[in-house]
Design an enzyme around this catalytic site. Structure first.
Site, PDB file in Angstrom:
ATOM      1  CG  ASP A  69      -0.275  -0.412   2.520  1.00  0.00           C
ATOM      2  OD1 ASP A  69       0.966  -0.412   2.566  1.00  0.00           O
ATOM      3  OD2 ASP A  69      -0.978  -0.732   3.476  1.00  0.00           O
ATOM      4  CG  ASN A 138      -8.987  -1.252  12.139  1.00  0.00           C
ATOM      5  OD1 ASN A 138      -8.062  -1.917  11.684  1.00  0.00           O
ATOM      6  ND2 ASN A 138      -9.439  -0.165  11.547  1.00  0.00           N
ATOM      7  CG  HIS A 140      -6.019  -2.024   8.929  1.00  0.00           C
ATOM      8  ND1 HIS A 140      -6.167  -0.767   9.459  1.00  0.00           N
ATOM      9  CD2 HIS A 140      -4.688  -2.236   8.880  1.00  0.00           C
ATOM     10  CE1 HIS A 140      -4.985  -0.249   9.715  1.00  0.00           C
ATOM     11  NE2 HIS A 140      -4.060  -1.128   9.379  1.00  0.00           N
ATOM     12  CD  GLU A 145      -8.809   1.342   7.938  1.00  0.00           C
ATOM     13  OE1 GLU A 145      -8.769   0.390   8.746  1.00  0.00           O
ATOM     14  OE2 GLU A 145      -8.229   2.416   8.143  1.00  0.00           O
TER      15      GLU A 145
HETATM   16  C1  GLP Z   1      -0.518   0.299   8.604  1.00  0.00           C
HETATM   17  C2  GLP Z   1      -0.205  -0.540   7.371  1.00  0.00           C
HETATM   18  C3  GLP Z   1      -0.427  -2.006   7.611  1.00  0.00           C
HETATM   19  C4  GLP Z   1       0.211  -2.423   8.933  1.00  0.00           C
HETATM   20  C5  GLP Z   1      -0.386  -1.640  10.068  1.00  0.00           C
HETATM   21  C6  GLP Z   1       0.149  -2.046  11.429  1.00  0.00           C
HETATM   22  O1  GLP Z   1      -1.862   0.557   8.735  1.00  0.00           O
HETATM   23  N1  GLP Z   1      -0.957  -0.147   6.223  1.00  0.00           N
HETATM   24  O2  GLP Z   1       0.122  -2.741   6.537  1.00  0.00           O
HETATM   25  O3  GLP Z   1      -0.001  -3.806   9.136  1.00  0.00           O
HETATM   26  O4  GLP Z   1      -0.073  -0.274   9.822  1.00  0.00           O
HETATM   27  O5  GLP Z   1       1.309  -1.332  11.728  1.00  0.00           O
HETATM   28  P1  GLP Z   1       2.263  -1.691  12.923  1.00  0.00           P
HETATM   29  O6  GLP Z   1       2.981  -2.941  12.541  1.00  0.00           O
HETATM   30  O7  GLP Z   1       3.205  -0.517  13.022  1.00  0.00           O
HETATM   31  O8  GLP Z   1       1.424  -1.862  14.134  1.00  0.00           O
END
Ligand code: GLP
Length: 265
Positions: A69, A138, A140, A145
């Site tokens: 993304d 949440n 995702h 989302e």
């Molecule tokens: C963002 C990314 C996700 C990732 C999430 C969790 O939203 N788009 O790909 O999994 O963050 O991030 P973290 O690993 O820093 O908790």
């Protein structure tokens, strides 16, 4: 789903890195396609892969990588762009050429057309051999989302207030966090031949429990991974704390190191 509950960051990074190495070995010569994720969760695994590259000769020659993304509005070189993040935390430290790391272009004039073109580029590359994922609190994955179609493709998505707040720590001001992103869809992600998802901390415990044991539902997008035949989940004790079947997962992992039948007592 193969669930590994690990005791520390070193073990977590090692289990995830082992999945990468297995995939690289299996697709040797054919140019492995990796799906890479940003966020803090995969970073220890990237660091371990860099170590293995430097100290043990692990090679990524011929590898191509697709990012999950990107924020809408941020060009690839922007400080907070996911493209830059992945270069700084992983690819520039191993033998993966910058030109072999593709991401959706957040600065594209027509983000919807860019999303569709990116989805096609993944297919044209032969699909992803191994996709690494984190998970949002949440539920995702990438930026799918709650409410995302389980069959969704790469597209423009609006970020929830919770995701914007969760990701504000990477920005100087919370008002600077983009509110939209280009994200591979749940259907796109599930086309990867193998998936490894990793998470840590109490804040992810509910999402991890839903991922592994909840009903498949757009309410918790990660539950769509239950439909995939080759998913490894690597979580620490805190992220595993709401798994009802945690004891079974530990027992099942132990059996992998034993013979075909229980020893006579
Ligand atoms: C963002 C990314 C996700 C990732 C999430 C969790 O939203 N788009 O790909 O999994 O963050 O991030 P973290 O690993 O820093 O908790």
């Amino acid at each position: 789903m193969e669930i590994h509950i690990v005791t520390d960051a070193v073990e977590r990074a090692g289990v995830v890195a082992d999945v990468f190495v297995r995939t690289l070995q299996e697709s040797v010569g054919s140019g492995t396609v990796l799906g890479l994720a940003t966020g803090s969760s995969p970073v220890p695994a990237y660091t371990e892969l860099i170590r293995r590259h430097r100290e043990e000769g692990l090679s990524f020659a011929g590898v191509r990588a697709f990012l999950l993304d990107e924020y809408v509005g941020l060009p690839p070189g922007h400080e907070q762009s996911y493209h830059r993040f992945i270069r700084e935390n992983f690819t520039s430290h191993v033998d993966i050429d910058d030109s072999a790391v593709l991401s959706p272009d957040g600065s594209a004039a027509d983000p919807a057309a860019e999303a569709a073109a990116y989805d096609r580029r993944i297919t044209e590359a032969g699909g992803v051999d191994l996709q690494i994922l984190g998970i949002g609190s949440n539920g995702h994955i990438a930026f799918n989302e709650p409410g995302s179609s389980l069959a969704s493709r790469t597209r423009v998505v609006g970020l929830t207030r919770r995701t914007i707040a969760d990701n504000a720590r990477f920005f100087e001001n919370s008002e600077d966090v983009p509110v939209r992103a280009l994200s591979q869809g749940l259907g796109t992600i599930r086309e990867a031949r193998r998936i490894v998802l990793t998470a840590t901390g109490e804040g992810k415990a509910e999402a991890v429990a839903q991922l592994a044991e909840g009903a498949i539902s757009a309410r918790w997008p990660a539950t769509s991974l239950q439909l995939h035949p080759d998913v490894t989940v690597v979580v620490d004790e805190a992220a595993a704390s709401r798994l009802e079947l945690a004891d079974y997962y530990r027992y099942a992992r132990g059996l992998e190191h034993s013979g075909p039948v229980a020893p006579h007592s």
